[in-house]
Scaffold this motif. Structure first.
Motif, PDB file in Angstrom:
ATOM      1  N   LEU A 426       0.746  -1.245   0.008  1.00  0.00           N
ATOM      2  CA  LEU A 426       0.039  -0.026  -0.023  1.00  0.00           C
ATOM      3  C   LEU A 426       0.712   1.168  -0.075  1.00  0.00           C
ATOM      4  O   LEU A 426       0.499   2.228  -0.729  1.00  0.00           O
ATOM      5  N   CYS A 429       2.024   2.007  -3.560  1.00  0.00           N
ATOM      6  CA  CYS A 429       0.890   2.441  -4.122  1.00  0.00           C
ATOM      7  C   CYS A 429       0.629   3.891  -3.910  1.00  0.00           C
ATOM      8  O   CYS A 429       0.494   4.712  -4.778  1.00  0.00           O
ATOM      9  N   LYS A 430       0.849   4.336  -2.654  1.00  0.00           N
ATOM     10  CA  LYS A 430       0.782   5.478  -2.152  1.00  0.00           C
ATOM     11  C   LYS A 430       1.895   6.346  -2.901  1.00  0.00           C
ATOM     12  O   LYS A 430       1.649   7.695  -3.340  1.00  0.00           O
ATOM     13  N   TYR A 433       0.677   7.034  -6.659  1.00  0.00           N
ATOM     14  CA  TYR A 433      -0.217   8.164  -6.362  1.00  0.00           C
ATOM     15  C   TYR A 433       0.658   9.581  -6.233  1.00  0.00           C
ATOM     16  O   TYR A 433       0.070  10.542  -6.959  1.00  0.00           O
TER      17      TYR A 433
ATOM     18  N   ILE B  52      -5.834   5.482  -0.282  1.00  0.00           N
ATOM     19  CA  ILE B  52      -4.657   6.001  -0.622  1.00  0.00           C
ATOM     20  C   ILE B  52      -4.771   6.641  -2.131  1.00  0.00           C
ATOM     21  O   ILE B  52      -4.082   7.368  -2.574  1.00  0.00           O
ATOM     22  N   GLY B  53      -5.961   6.187  -2.677  1.00  0.00           N
ATOM     23  CA  GLY B  53      -6.220   6.669  -4.294  1.00  0.00           C
ATOM     24  C   GLY B  53      -7.468   6.583  -4.350  1.00  0.00           C
ATOM     25  O   GLY B  53      -8.228   5.791  -3.731  1.00  0.00           O
TER      26      GLY B  53
END
Lengths: 557, 213
Positions: A426, A429-430, A433, B52-53
């Motif tokens: 995660l 992924c952050k 983004y 997070i998105g």
């Protein structure tokens, strides 16, 4: 190392300085109680020899490093038992240790003191430590007193020991560096307010915050991860055995004050190590099977599923134990948390020791079936291709972010807990983004249309072998509860991205049969588990015993 | 992830929490994520979970005595990722297939998605068809009637929506929420994480609807 003491002090002159600085400028505090009891002549004694290098009871420079990562279990035992004069990893795992180990360590302490000290004090100490350890809940007030008492006793003992060493050694250097010890303590005490000095023992009596993370095994792992990033520190400031042992004893005493979750974890560890218990029996049988490869698995998925089955069986067994039910009755751990506490503890005692064997076998299997080669070949092809064509709409992360991502992926690979791996995922992924937002220049919400292509392009730059093993590890070994929601989404996406890379340039618009089976089985595993209350587990075991299709032999079709 | 899941309903009478996986399908740039963001942002913050998105979002809506929580899985609409879609819609209890009313090819693609879902997804999946960008009426290329007739034929929920003006966005999700099965037996995903509310103790038998495929 320098003592900030007036050089003019004559031996025997008492003064009440409590501030000593070490070579690296860290502030050292001497417990005033000690000065009160024994004066400070020991500080100024032998000033002339101050410049000499080492003290026997202090680790010499370069002799040994403080290891901040989680130590191997035998390190702890061996270290303490066989090398009494060497610095040991005082606190690293002492929270996790069983009472019997505490006794052993105290005995070692006794041995150190034997020549000088009457035996009553150590015995008293040991007794109080054990009582603290075994009876955390009931006697809060008593605990406080006892901790303080043991603190004082330790100081007493420090002094006596120190005096004995003084006589033996001409190279005397007095360092009482509580603060330096904190770094190490942090790993043990974690959230238990480690920025206070140890001498104020009551500050440690604050219970850890009730958040789940603080008690999970993987948070220990996280600390370890973080610590391992720091440059290794040489143990130049010299912490004496005595100080270390006193810290050990105090921290051991504090284990008694640590959460019930921790105790449950310790208990599970103990059971897993005991071959005569049910848990120990199945865990050790499996471990031997896996390591000796006495069972031949047809596919990686089958192997991982067998392991997951073991985790599930163990968890159900532990949930049904009277001990656990008593914990629930006393409401020491909330009902919804207990399964996850057990799960985390099982990761520690089952997956942690097996992790490298698992990786090894997975790697072997995928080398054999050619899927890994296919993936890596396509990675190269796509890398060339993506330079010229099919650039993602949203911007790719810059070099610095890519570095962070790679580091995070390395942590993900290192973590043994599937849950922890997902948390690392995660974070990856952050980062992606964030870099997408940064490159678009505005706070835009990117959906999957933008995210997936960027993820794929990021992966092309990374060590896909590790990522591939991790995906499989997470998908098959993770607790189905944790594979829901956001974690499940991004894990699916990562799996999809790898699948896309490994099938690149092939014409098929359809998922291969294997991939479809794999996803279906995984999805099923995630959903069926949710209907299960934790005490009703048998149905699950039947479901779990199904053979699953090979997860990653995608290309073999 | 441990902090996820809701505790807000604790002690609030008999409020039930049902959690569903909803997948978003549709061609690239038809406004899938805008639609969902409009829905999520337009709701009370209290029911919003930080993610997070925007590829994964979670949002709850209140419906009488039930809180329906959607976990919304977005998919990449590019043709080249088509083969990954089953990974996402597998196990989903609801799907929104989105097309752009100004681009007829996206409607064709939507029809293909519906067909695929009806063939391969969970048999009880609730499918909604959303004709997005209804604010661009002057550029309309897909007639409302045409889409509605198709939706009726294939038993879909249908609405024309605008993520830009928020037209019909909440209505679409509410309509889906209403169609979702509310009994525990048909909702396998809600139980564990919402233990604060007593949803246990009901029968275990009929989970087949959602997971037997």
């Amino acid at each position: 190392m320098k003592l900030d003491l007036p050089q003019s002090n004559k031996p025997g002159q008492h003064f009440c300085s409590i501030q000593v600085t070490s070579e690296n400028g860290a502030l050292c505090i001497i417990n005033p109680l000690f000065l009160h009891e024994h004066g400070d002549s020991w500080l100024t004694h032998n000033q002339a020899k101050e410049k000499r290098k080492s003290v026997p009871w202090i680790s010499g420079e370069g002799q040994e490093e403080i290891r901040l990562g989680p130590p191997a279990e035998d390190d702890i035992q061996d270290g303490h038992l066989s090398n009494p004069d060497k610095p040991t990893n005082v606190c690293e795992d002492s929270c996790m240790e069983e009472p019997k180990v505490v006794v052993t360590k105290d005995e070692h302490l006794n041995a150190c003191c034997k020549s000088q000290e009457n035996q009553s004090t150590p015995k008293l100490l040991r007794k109080s430590v054990i009582r603290l350890h075994s009876d955390p809940k009931r006697e809060n007030m008593v605990e406080i007193n006892e901790t303080q008492t043991s603190d004082n006793i330790l100081i007493e003992r420090n002094k006596t020991l120190r005096l004995s060493r003084e006589r033996k050694s001409a190279l005397l250097r007095h360092r009482v560096s509580w603060i330096q010890e904190e770094d190490i303590l942090k790993t043990v005490l974690k959230k238990a307010n480690s920025d206070t000095s140890l001498s104020s023992s009551d500050s440690f009596l604050l219970p850890p915050p009730p958040e789940l993370d603080s008690v999970s095994i993987s948070s220990v792992e996280e600390e370890g991860d973080r610590c391992s990033l720091r440059p290794k520190r040489h143990h130049s400031h010299g912490l004496g055995d005595i100080v270390r042992h006193s810290l050990l004893a105090v921290s051991t005493a504090l284990t008694g004050l640590v959460s019930p979750e921790k105790h449950l974890g310790n208990r599970i560890q103990q059971l897993a190590e005991d071959p005569s218990s049910y848990l120990g029996g199945i865990v050790q049988t499996f471990t031997i099977q896996l390591q000796k490869r006495s069972v031949v698995y047809l596919s990686s998925t089958e192997m991982l599923q067998a392991l997951r089955q073991l985790l599930t069986n163990s968890k159900n067994h532990l949930l049904e134990r009277n001990e656990t039910l008593e914990i629930l009755e006393r409401q020491e751990i909330e009902e919804f948390k207990i399964a996850s506490v057990i799960e985390s503890s099982l990761y520690k005692c089952v997956l942690k020791p097996l992790q490298s064997a698992i990786y090894c076998q997975l790697l072997e299997m995928h080398n054999k079936d050619g899927s890994l080669e296919m993936l890596l070949d396509n990675q190269k092809k796509m890398k060339k291709w993506s330079l010229s064509d099919q650039k993602p709409r949203a911007g790719m992360p810059g070099l610095a972010t890519m570095e962070k991502i790679k580091q995070r992926l390395a942590h993900m690979h290192k973590a043994y807990s599937p849950e922890k791996k997902i948390r690392h995922l995660l974070k990856v992924c952050k980062h992606i983004y964030e870099s997408m937002e940064a490159s678009s220049g505005k706070k835009e919400a990117f959906g999957a249309d933008d995210f997936l292509p960027v993820l794929i392009n990021v992966l092309l730059e990374c060590d896909l072998t590790c990522v591939q093993l991790d995906v499989e590890y997470m998908m098959e070994l993770g607790d189905p509860f944790q594979l829901q929601g956001e974690g499940g989404y991004y894990l699916t996406t990562l799996f999809g991205a790898l699948y896309h890379i490994s099938t690149f340039n092939t014409v098929s618009r359809q998922l291969s049969v294997e991939a479809q089976n794999s996803i279906r089985q995984w999805q099923r595993r995630r959903t069926i588990h949710h209907k299960q209350t934790f005490r009703k587990s048998n149905q699950l075991n039947e479901k779990m015993s199904e053979k699953y299709a090979s997860l990653l032999a995608l290309e073999s079709s | 992830m441990a902090s996820r899941g809701s505790t807000r309903a604790n002690g609030v009478g008999q409020t039930k929490i049902c959690q569903f996986k909803l997948v978003l399908l549709g061609d690239m740039a038809v406004g899938k994520s805008s639609l969902v963001l409009r829905f999520v942002k337009g709701q009370f913050d209290e029911f919003q979970e930080t993610t997070i998105g925007a590829a994964f979002l979670a949002q709850s809506v209140c419906l009488d005595d039930t809180t329906v929580k959607f976990e919304i899985w977005d998919t990449a609409g590019q043709e080249r990722y088509h083969s990954l879609a089953p990974m996402y819609y597998r196990g989903a209890q609801a799907a929104i297939v989105v097309f752009d009313i100004t681009k007829p090819e996206t409607f064709d693609r939507a029809k293909a998605w519906v067909k695929e879902l009806q063939r391969q997804a969970s048999p009880n999946i609730v499918i909604a068809l959303a004709g997005n960008k209804s604010d661009l009426a002057e550029k309309r290329m897909v007639e409302f009637e045409e889409a509605q007739a198709y939706a009726e034929d294939t038993s879909l929920l249908f609405m024309e929506t605008s993520a830009k003006t928020a037209m019909n966005v909440n209505e679409l999700f509410l309509a889906i929420a209403k169609k979702m099965p509310k009994s525990d037996a048909q909702n396998p995903t809600h139980a564990a994480r919402n233990r604060g509310v007593n949803l246990q103790g009901s029968d275990q038998q009929s989970r087949s609807g959602c997971c037997s495929n």
